[in-house]
Write a protein that holds these residues in place. Structure first.
Motif, PDB file in Angstrom:
ATOM      1  N   ARG A 207       0.827  -1.202   0.000  1.00 51.24           N
ATOM      2  CA  ARG A 207       0.000   0.000   0.000  1.00 51.24           C
ATOM      3  C   ARG A 207       0.867   1.260   0.000  1.00 51.24           C
ATOM      4  O   ARG A 207       0.564   2.238  -0.686  1.00 51.24           O
ATOM      5  CB  ARG A 207      -0.941  -0.007   1.214  1.00 51.24           C
ATOM      6  N   GLU A 208       1.939   1.208   0.743  1.00 57.93           N
ATOM      7  CA  GLU A 208       2.857   2.344   0.800  1.00 57.93           C
ATOM      8  C   GLU A 208       3.484   2.610  -0.567  1.00 57.93           C
ATOM      9  O   GLU A 208       3.646   3.767  -0.977  1.00 57.93           O
ATOM     10  CB  GLU A 208       3.940   2.068   1.845  1.00 57.93           C
TER      11      GLU A 208
ATOM     12  N   HIS B 108      20.044  10.821   7.329  1.00 61.01           N
ATOM     13  CA  HIS B 108      18.587  10.758   7.337  1.00 61.01           C
ATOM     14  C   HIS B 108      18.131   9.342   7.631  1.00 61.01           C
ATOM     15  O   HIS B 108      18.610   8.371   7.039  1.00 61.01           O
ATOM     16  CB  HIS B 108      18.015  11.200   5.993  1.00 61.01           C
ATOM     17  N   ILE B 109      17.168   9.211   8.558  1.00 61.01           N
ATOM     18  CA  ILE B 109      16.588   7.921   8.912  1.00 61.01           C
ATOM     19  C   ILE B 109      15.091   7.994   8.611  1.00 61.01           C
ATOM     20  O   ILE B 109      14.371   8.798   9.204  1.00 61.01           O
ATOM     21  CB  ILE B 109      16.858   7.574  10.382  1.00 61.01           C
ATOM     22  N   HIS B 110      14.646   7.155   7.694  1.00 60.02           N
ATOM     23  CA  HIS B 110      13.278   7.265   7.182  1.00 60.02           C
ATOM     24  C   HIS B 110      12.243   6.745   8.169  1.00 60.02           C
ATOM     25  O   HIS B 110      12.533   5.960   9.073  1.00 60.02           O
ATOM     26  CB  HIS B 110      13.146   6.512   5.855  1.00 60.02           C
TER      27      HIS B 110
ATOM     28  N   GLY C 216       7.766  -0.369   7.689  1.00 60.74           N
ATOM     29  CA  GLY C 216       7.667   0.074   6.308  1.00 60.74           C
ATOM     30  C   GLY C 216       8.652   1.192   6.034  1.00 60.74           C
ATOM     31  O   GLY C 216       9.551   1.477   6.817  1.00 60.74           O
ATOM     32  N   GLY C 217       8.462   1.854   4.899  1.00 56.85           N
ATOM     33  CA  GLY C 217       9.377   2.909   4.499  1.00 56.85           C
ATOM     34  C   GLY C 217      10.627   2.334   3.849  1.00 56.85           C
ATOM     35  O   GLY C 217      10.974   1.167   4.049  1.00 56.85           O
ATOM     36  N   ARG C 218      11.290   3.170   3.056  1.00 54.55           N
ATOM     37  CA  ARG C 218      12.549   2.774   2.431  1.00 54.55           C
ATOM     38  C   ARG C 218      13.453   3.986   2.328  1.00 54.55           C
ATOM     39  O   ARG C 218      12.980   5.126   2.302  1.00 54.55           O
ATOM     40  CB  ARG C 218      12.320   2.196   1.031  1.00 54.55           C
ATOM     41  N   HIS C 219      14.731   3.734   2.213  1.00 51.84           N
ATOM     42  CA  HIS C 219      15.690   4.830   2.126  1.00 51.84           C
ATOM     43  C   HIS C 219      15.664   5.512   0.763  1.00 51.84           C
ATOM     44  O   HIS C 219      16.258   6.582   0.599  1.00 51.84           O
ATOM     45  CB  HIS C 219      17.099   4.322   2.424  1.00 51.84           C
ATOM     46  N   ASP C 220      14.981   4.907  -0.228  1.00 47.30           N
ATOM     47  CA  ASP C 220      14.962   5.464  -1.580  1.00 47.30           C
ATOM     48  C   ASP C 220      13.570   5.938  -1.997  1.00 47.30           C
ATOM     49  O   ASP C 220      13.293   6.075  -3.185  1.00 47.30           O
ATOM     50  CB  ASP C 220      15.497   4.448  -2.580  1.00 47.30           C
TER      51      ASP C 220
ATOM     52  N   TYR D  18      17.715   0.652   6.935  1.00 46.17           N
ATOM     53  CA  TYR D  18      17.829  -0.239   8.084  1.00 46.17           C
ATOM     54  C   TYR D  18      16.854  -1.406   7.946  1.00 46.17           C
ATOM     55  O   TYR D  18      15.864  -1.341   7.219  1.00 46.17           O
ATOM     56  CB  TYR D  18      17.576   0.523   9.382  1.00 46.17           C
ATOM     57  N   ARG D  19      17.138  -2.486   8.651  1.00 44.16           N
ATOM     58  CA  ARG D  19      16.260  -3.652   8.619  1.00 44.16           C
ATOM     59  C   ARG D  19      14.924  -3.338   9.300  1.00 44.16           C
ATOM     60  O   ARG D  19      14.875  -2.559  10.250  1.00 44.16           O
ATOM     61  CB  ARG D  19      16.942  -4.843   9.308  1.00 44.16           C
ATOM     62  N   LEU D  20      13.863  -3.977   8.796  1.00 45.72           N
ATOM     63  CA  LEU D  20      12.516  -3.680   9.239  1.00 45.72           C
ATOM     64  C   LEU D  20      11.916  -4.826  10.042  1.00 45.72           C
ATOM     65  O   LEU D  20      12.171  -6.000   9.769  1.00 45.72           O
ATOM     66  CB  LEU D  20      11.616  -3.395   8.032  1.00 45.72           C
ATOM     67  N   ALA D  21      11.079  -4.468  11.018  1.00 44.73           N
ATOM     68  CA  ALA D  21      10.262  -5.433  11.742  1.00 44.73           C
ATOM     69  C   ALA D  21       9.046  -5.768  10.857  1.00 44.73           C
ATOM     70  O   ALA D  21       8.731  -5.017   9.932  1.00 44.73           O
ATOM     71  CB  ALA D  21       9.828  -4.833  13.070  1.00 44.73           C
TER      72      ALA D  21
END
Length: 321
Positions: free
Chosen positions: A45-46, A91-93, A99-103, A125-128
């Motif tokens: 969805r994101e 920057h930390i998203h 969710g979220g991504r660095h790009d 960073y790794r995601l839960a």
């Protein structure tokens, strides 16, 4: 610093913002709640929403880099709009730690770097729930330590700023504490912390939130997935509970239409009582993520954050001269 940081709470929201918030809440009310979805569904969805957002457009001049981290490679996305940068902005998203991504914010971060005359390094960073705490903190620490060590050689400046939004603001605060306690580094010029969740025990504004998005039910579903086996009172989980001495000047940005309002207000107060410099920017009626919106209140928030960080960078230059 404005004389009364709480004055905006009593001001009328921007009319354009009111209309957008009403539309957003109607849309979210018609969608399945977060707690009914899997991480994969939320990420899909994101992606769909990001495709409609101009600030998420990818830039061809962004550079991907990989460094060694405790769980394997940590990828960095580097945007360098300034030829002779005054600072590096780590920057930390955001994305609720799941969710979220660095790009996904290339244009937004490029514009930020242009305002600050800075290189922006965004951390993947790794995601839960696949990788719960402390995996995200470990990756953010590794990336930030790399930037601190290599900034002068790689980018021509040793001045480092850190910032993030939502979960990214939480991880930025945790990273500041780790850099201080594990690396003995307290040289950050500034922290740009936007509507973060700093107390995962849940602050009163979250517990009593009645409107769509990040209400109590959602947060009580989310927190156990992301903290792993760590106690919620651990300062690595809830930076609000940490000893906050020797931290950089920080700007806390949040809207009154955000369930995480108390997190920013209370963290700002603790930051100051610990002896640090801190400003608080409250936007009337603004929802979570409002600074990403192409609306006047979002532009005001972006401009204020840029001015704060620019002043801090200039002050650091004077201190080290």
């Amino acid at each position: 610093m404005i004389e009364d940081p709480f004055a905006p709470i009593h001001e009328q929201p921007d009319p354009t913002l009111i209309a957008v918030v009403e539309q957003l809440e109607a849309t979210m009310s018609a969608m399945p709640p977060m707690e009914s979805m899997t991480a994969a569904q939320l990420r899909a969805r994101e992606e769909q929403q990001a495709a409609l957002n101009p600030s998420a457009a990818k830039r061809d001049d962004a550079e991907e880099r990989a460094i060694a981290g405790p769980g394997g490679e940590v990828r960095l996305r580097i945007l360098a709009p300034a030829s002779e940068p005054a600072a590096v902005y780590v920057h930390i998203h955001g994305g609720g730690w799941i969710g979220g991504r660095h790009d996904l914010r290339d244009q937004f971060l490029h514009d930020l770097g242009t305002r600050l005359h800075a290189v922006v390094v965004s951390v993947a960073y790794r995601l839960a729930p696949e990788h719960p705490f402390p995996a995200p903190q470990d990756d953010c620490e590794a990336a930030t330590a790399w930037v601190v060590e290599h900034a002068q050689q790689e980018f021509g400046t040793s001045t480092v700023v850190i910032g993030g939004e939502s979960a990214g603001a939480h991880l930025a605060a945790a990273t500041l504490l780790r850099m201080r306690d594990r690396h003995g580094y307290t040289g950050f010029a500034a922290a740009d912390l936007r509507y973060g969740c700093y107390d995962l025990r849940l602050t009163p504004s979250v517990r009593h939130w009645k409107r769509p998005f990040l209400d109590r039910a959602t947060m009580e579903w989310l927190v156990p997935q992301v903290i792993g086996g760590l106690p919620v009172e651990d300062p690595d989980v809830s930076p609000f509970l940490a000893d906050l001495h020797d931290l950089p000047p920080a700007l806390f940005t949040v809207g009154t239409g955000d369930s995480l309002l108390d997190d920013s207000v209370l963290m700002w107060a603790r930051w100051r009582t610990a002896g640090n410099t801190a400003d608080l920017a409250i936007c009337p009626g603004a929802p979570h993520g409002f600074d990403l919106m192409p609306l006047p209140p979002g532009e005001t928030a972006r401009a204020r954050a840029a001015a704060f960080v620019t002043d801090c960078i200039a002050q650091r230059a004077v201190e080290v001269a």
